[in-house]
Design a protein around this motif. Sequence first.
Motif, PDB file in Angstrom:
ATOM      1  N   ILE A 123       0.834  -1.231  -0.021  1.00 14.18           N
ATOM      2  CA  ILE A 123      -0.027  -0.047   0.117  1.00 14.18           C
ATOM      3  C   ILE A 123       0.834   1.199   0.207  1.00 14.18           C
ATOM      4  CG2 ILE A 123      -1.698   1.379   1.382  1.00 14.18           C
ATOM      5  CD1 ILE A 123      -2.702  -1.273   2.228  1.00 14.18           C
ATOM      6  N   THR A 124       2.110   1.207   0.669  1.00 11.01           N
ATOM      7  CA  THR A 124       2.988   2.394   0.484  1.00 11.01           C
ATOM      8  C   THR A 124       4.260   1.684  -0.032  1.00 11.01           C
ATOM      9  OG1 THR A 124       3.639   1.729   2.645  1.00 11.01           O
ATOM     10  CG2 THR A 124       2.168   3.563   2.605  1.00 11.01           C
ATOM     11  N   MET A 286      -6.955   1.719  -5.110  1.00  5.76           N
ATOM     12  CA  MET A 286      -6.136   2.237  -3.840  1.00  5.76           C
ATOM     13  C   MET A 286      -6.146   3.604  -3.898  1.00  5.76           C
ATOM     14  SD  MET A 286      -4.632   0.953  -1.344  1.00  5.76           S
ATOM     15  CE  MET A 286      -5.145   2.158  -0.332  1.00  5.76           C
ATOM     16  N   PRO A 289      -3.667   6.742   0.734  1.00 12.90           N
ATOM     17  CA  PRO A 289      -3.969   6.442   2.357  1.00 12.90           C
ATOM     18  C   PRO A 289      -3.768   7.676   2.999  1.00 12.90           C
ATOM     19  CG  PRO A 289      -2.072   5.148   1.235  1.00 12.90           C
ATOM     20  CD  PRO A 289      -2.610   6.020   0.015  1.00 12.90           C
ATOM     21  N   TRP A 293      -8.269   7.613   1.721  1.00 15.79           N
ATOM     22  CA  TRP A 293      -8.619   6.181   2.130  1.00 15.79           C
ATOM     23  C   TRP A 293      -8.083   6.145   3.960  1.00 15.79           C
ATOM     24  CZ3 TRP A 293      -5.218   1.647   3.605  1.00 15.79           C
ATOM     25  CH2 TRP A 293      -6.044   0.274   3.966  1.00 15.79           C
ATOM     26  N   GLN A 294      -9.117   6.157   4.618  1.00 14.35           N
ATOM     27  CA  GLN A 294      -8.971   6.259   6.311  1.00 14.35           C
ATOM     28  C   GLN A 294      -9.718   5.200   6.709  1.00 14.35           C
ATOM     29  OE1 GLN A 294     -10.728  10.416   6.607  1.00 14.35           O
ATOM     30  NE2 GLN A 294      -8.929  11.117   5.798  1.00 14.35           N
TER      31      GLN A 294
END
Length: 387
Positions: A123-124, A286, A289, A293-294
Amino acid sequence: MHRDYIRATLLIFASIAIGVVGWSGHVLLLPVAMGFPVLWSLTRTRLLAAPVSAGYFLAASRGLPQGVAAFYSSDIWPGLLLWLCASMSFVIVHAILWTKNAGTRPFRYLIAVVIMAIPPFGITGWAHPVTAAGVLFPGWGWWGLGMITAGLAGLVTRIWPAVAIALTGFWLWSAAVWTDPKLPEAWRGVDLELGVSLGREAGLQRQRDMIATVRGAASDGALYVALPESALGFWTPTVERIWTGAFIDSDATVIAGAARVDASGYDNVLVAIDRKGGHILYRERMPVPGSMWQPWRSWFGGSGGARADFFANPVVSIGTSRAAALICYEQLIVWPVLQSMLHDPDLVVAVGNGWWTEGTSIVSIQRAATTAWAKLFAKPLVTAFNT
């Protein structure tokens, strides 16, 4: 001891330089990022592997603090905090998997490569060295991905100088004959310079201006016109009627970014509009973040964040073609594009809204990464960005 200190300092500064140059936003410089595994393997302790990894990742993602400050209209401290937190996954993975055992080092590094390519760490998983595959092996597809994976493993062995020379040869040959991915026939991508107002100012006049822009882009016979992320603002029945009515006499199909809101949050989407009506074409897998996206909000009974569909809709149908759609943040990580390529799409459609990245290289990095992936799999590429 003094010599070890100098060596450690040089390795850290070298990793920072590799992050800066490799992720400068120039597609042909992406292979510089492959210097990181060499430095990782040259560290002599796990304690040193951590700052070397941090130097590379923080340098590669250096635009994040300024971008977050612009996004939230705040000072730079929230951006610095997010920047450091995001680097932790990269640093932890590479520090834990570091080993002084030369025999198992390639296997361990390949584990790190895979972990940083897929959720949850993926994701990161920015600044992933495998992104350079499209520069080194354009058109090789999955074979090219296999080649660069083998190359990365070779760069952490004792024979890394020979592997580096071989990869440099592929790099120089590719640079000498390089051409950007072609634009699909009958497609147009429209870049906008509307800044922060895009997606926030969605009145009737803005919709009319956007319609005029699309008509201009389609005036030479284009059948598909792509607009950036958030171009339409909120996707509502009223917006759909305005756009459908505007193209009642046209054969063109508009692919545009929008947000679809409900009681539990919203989806960041691409919609397709033609004279027959409009529909949601793609939901972002995606979102960014933190800012979009939380997921932690639901833990406390809250709502309102963007939903992540993770592995949903890897390809979408547009006319007679199948497209891999990538919205903004998805262009910086690995798994969305590889998941899409498993379905062998006919083209790649990449859109973004980068008003908040002004003064940084983030949009240029998105373009470079998307270009590299399209070249690796020999796919036509359509892009549309707002700055």
